[in-house]
Design a protein around this motif. Structure first.
Motif: not given
Length: 766
Positions: A120-121, A164, A168, A172, A211-212, A214, A217, A227, A247
């Motif tokens: 995860w990341f 999530i 993202t 994923s 939860d984003e 991403s 990144t 988005y 984030t």
């Protein structure tokens, strides 16, 4: 200011969920008992946060295995190979399908491989990779998050459901069918997301956290458009729902305007990893948005420096006022242990500098109170911070001096790989497609009890050593009987591949109950690096020498690399991380040299976390990779050309770092490739990786035993991508979590597959 916790640990302070799940899989407890344990853990977390005074308490941060897998089941993202099982267990709440997706399924006339797993990341948390197929239809398949929201409500606790975010979630996963793009996939997923959010709103949820991560990144323009599409569609369908866009793990940077333009009510940013982003966010924050400041570290165990956090908080207050601010942790507390109060054996000096999940919640409340004018907690915090800066236990002059003496020559092998390869083949005399394992063998109940008995003083060191020698002896003979070519001693003396070394190095301390979830029910107890690191004496030499004395076949010396020890520890934050990495590398270097001097001709230095440590932004990759490769080479480049250096990496995408993997210049690298059906090996082929490679031919994270034909097929794929003379045959990872029966059955099949591959290759050659 409101207070906000993005997520809380879910395994239980004593790993209650791990034990319950594993007992359920073993048939020792009922589903009802498993569910009761889960309800108790959720209640404990919600009650703790409510009693502490947290305003936005998370729900749906609980999971039996993984939160990404939960989203897959919730939305019906279920690969076609599970459809038969899905029809057999038609009830969507039935755990058979859920756990089959996580672990594979090999019974009741089914033989199904699990989902892929990756990091995860840039954390050591592994998630299950969604598989998106063109034939899938998405809808609210299992309203777990709605049920848990109502469960908390029945206890008198209003929670903030955590999901999530749609973009993202898509990023994923893997799209399995050609012709399906992100835009089409989002169009199919959005109705299911909206259905889910509507159900939460109807149940009474005031805030919903999406939860984003991403957003921290590098994003392509097409993803930025995703988005806009996703959140505009949600706002249009559900104008009253209040979304906290979350984030973490880095800075928004060039995505700042994008995040602030999205039609959500609040934005959460990570000011531990990226305090520098606050100015840009404050200057552009729309007047109708709230801002959640992640000022307490959700990924490390050091106590918050209130003075630093207050500087950020006061800056935000001055610009937008208290009413528009929330205070919280930088990310979910999933990544830290439960409660420092459970630690009764820690050095008091080091313990005073630490904070676990429960203490971090208290820090959020304390910062809220101090910002409101209560300075009573500030002086004590300042005293603790100063004591750490001046502690003599942290700084070792001889270690700092050795770091300064490192030269370029210390990071270079004597000869280039082709020359070394000839010497090593001459010394080792291995067949084509040589077989080996990654290092560990099953850690049985008896072995774990043996270590526990030594720790408690129930048995003597002499008795313990004798029993470990017996386990090594049996394992060497088992491997010889199976026909493996390069053996290992089994690592029975090791509790964990990082903890074991940390216990023998200066600069570390260890917890009793500092468990964190790595994946599923796999929990680790990361060491704590609090000071300068050095190796007082050899750590593995005696066990390796003994194992080698039992066989004429080569036995690998097994070590953990400096970057992996760094990544899988809680690392001191009072000096640059790479300074600590080089200290670790010198300690491992000393061990490598001693193993070689003891007659060990194959030495494996594992770096499974090297890719994990890669910064999330490409602009920061080069510096990290250069230093990480330097640390690895510093650890191993003391050996002669005839000594074969192996390394191991698992569950990572290699395409973007393949040049640096080659620069590590290990003679052999073993990697995880079975779940991806050798897909990860393509990076090595396209790059024309020059050294030898062991692509994992079966998945050790699943209890299923792969067939000879499966592994032969994978080896055939590997031989089409790489020169046959450079291919090793091995499992994906270590075997410590498996049982002996399934391990021997799988390895027997693996050896047979390797022998068949040799015959096929020789036939082709002639």
């Amino acid at each position: 200011m409101l207070t906000n916790i993005p997520g809380y640990p879910r395994i239980g302070s004593q790993r209650e969920l791990k034990k319950a799940c594993e007992n359920y899989w073993a048939g020792k407890i009922s589903l009802e008992r498993l569910e009761l344990t889960a309800r108790q853990l959720r209640k404990e977390n919600w009650t703790l946060l409510q009693d502490a005074g947290i305003d936005l308490i998370p729900s749906n941060d609980f999971s039996y295995y993984d939160q990404v897998l939960d989203m897959c089941v919730t939305l019906g993202v279920i690969p076609s190979r599970f459809r038969g099982l899905q029809q057999t267990f038609a009830n969507p709440t039935c755990p058979e399908l859920y756990f089959a997706m996580a672990r594979g399924y090999q019974k009741n006339n089914f033989d199904i491989t699990a989902l892929e797993m990756t990091k995860w990341f840039d954390t050591n948390y592994h998630y299950m990779v969604p598989e998106f197929e063109a034939s899938q239809q998405y809808a609210l398949h299992h309203p777990k998050c709605v049920q848990e929201f109502k469960e908390a409500l029945s206890l008198g606790i209003t929670t903030k459901p955590v999901l999530i975010g749609p973009v993202t979630f898509i990023l994923s996963g893997k799209i399995k069918d050609a012709g399906v793009g992100y835009t089409q996939l989002l169009e199919k997923l959005l109705p299911a997301y909206i259905q889910l959010l509507a159900a939460l709103q109807e149940a009474g949820a005031e805030w919903i956290q999406l939860d984003e991560p991403s957003l921290v990144t590098d994003l392509e323009p097409a993803v930025r458009e995703l988005y806009h599409t996703a959140y505009s569609s949600i706002r249009q369908a559900l104008p009253a729902v209040k979304i906290l866009l979350t984030t973490y793990f880095g800075s928004l940077e060039d995505n700042t305007a994008l995040a602030l333009q999205l039609p959500v009510q609040a934005l959460h940013i990570d000011l531990v990893r990226a305090p520098e982003q606050l100015d840009a966010v404050l200057s552009a924050l729309p007047e109708d948005k709230l801002l959640s400041l992640g000022v307490v570290d959700g990924r490390n165990i050091w106590k918050n420096d209130y003075a630093i956090s207050l500087g950020l908080i006061k800056k935000a207050i001055a610009q937008i006022g208290e009413d528009r601010l929330l205070l919280g942790t930088s990310c979910s507390l999933l990544h830290v242990p439960y409660n420092l109060e459970d630690e009764t054996a820690l050095d008091p000096e080091v313990k005073q500098w630490m904070a676990f999940a429960k203490q971090k919640v208290a820090e959020v409340i304390a910062l809220q109170q101090i910002a409101a004018g209560d300075d009573s907690l500030l002086a004590e915090n300042e005293k603790v911070m100063n004591s750490r800066k001046t502690a003599s236990s942290i700084h070792l002059p001889e270690v700092k001096a050795r770091i300064k003496e490192i030269t370029t020559a210390d990071t270079q092998r004597h000869s280039i790989f082709p020359h070394r390869q000839v010497l090593q083949h001459s010394v080792l005399q291995l067949p084509l497609f040589p077989t080996t394992t990654i290092g560990s063998f099953p850690q049985t109940t008896e072995i774990r009890q043996l270590r526990a008995d030594l720790k408690k003083g129930i048995i003597t060191q002499e008795t313990y050593n004798a029993d470990i020698r017996n386990a090594i002896t049996e394992t060497i003979y088992r491997q010889e009987n199976l026909g493996l070519d390069v053996l290992v001693h089994g690592e029975f003396e090791r509790n964990d591949m990082v903890e074991y070394f940390g216990e023998q190095l200066d600069g570390f301390v260890f917890t009793q109950n500092g468990w964190v979830q790595s994946y599923g029910t796999r929990c680790v107890k990361p060491p704590v690096i609090f000071g300068d690191v050095q190796r007082p004496e050899p750590m593995t030499v005696a066990w390796s020498r003994y194992a080698q004395s039992l066989t004429s076949k080569p036995v690998k010396g097994m070590l953990t690399g400096p970057i992996t020890i760094l990544q899988w520890s809680f690392v001191r934050n009072d000096q640059p991380r790479m300074q600590t990495a080089f200290q670790l590398a010198l300690a491992i270097r000393d061990e490598v040299k001693d193993l070689e001097d003891a007659g060990i001709t194959v030495i494996q230095v594992d770096e499974p976390a090297l890719r994990e440590g890669l910064p999330l932004r490409k602009s920061q990759h080069a510096e990290y990779l250069e230093e990480a490769v330097k640390a690895f080479r510093l650890a191993v480049c003391t050996v002669d050309d005839a000594t074969q250096i192996h390394t191991h990496m698992c569950y990572a995408e290699f395409n973007d770092i393949i040049e640096h993997i080659a620069a590590m210049d290990a003679d052999v690298i073993t990697i995880e490739t079975s779940r991806s059906q050798m897909e990860l090996l393509e990076a090595f082929a396209h790059f024309r990786y020059p050294n030898e490679t062991g692509p994992g031919v079966y998945d050790i994270h699943s209890p299923r035993v792969p067939t000879v034909a499966e592994m032969e097929a994978l080896l055939h794929k590997a031989a089409q991508l790489l020169p046959a003379r450079n291919i090793w045959v091995n499992p994906d990872c270590g075997l410590k979590t498996r049982k002996w029966a399934e391990t021997e059955a799988a390895l027997r099949n693996m050896v047979t597959a390797a022998k068949n591959a040799r015959i096929q290759q020789l036939a082709v050659s002639f």
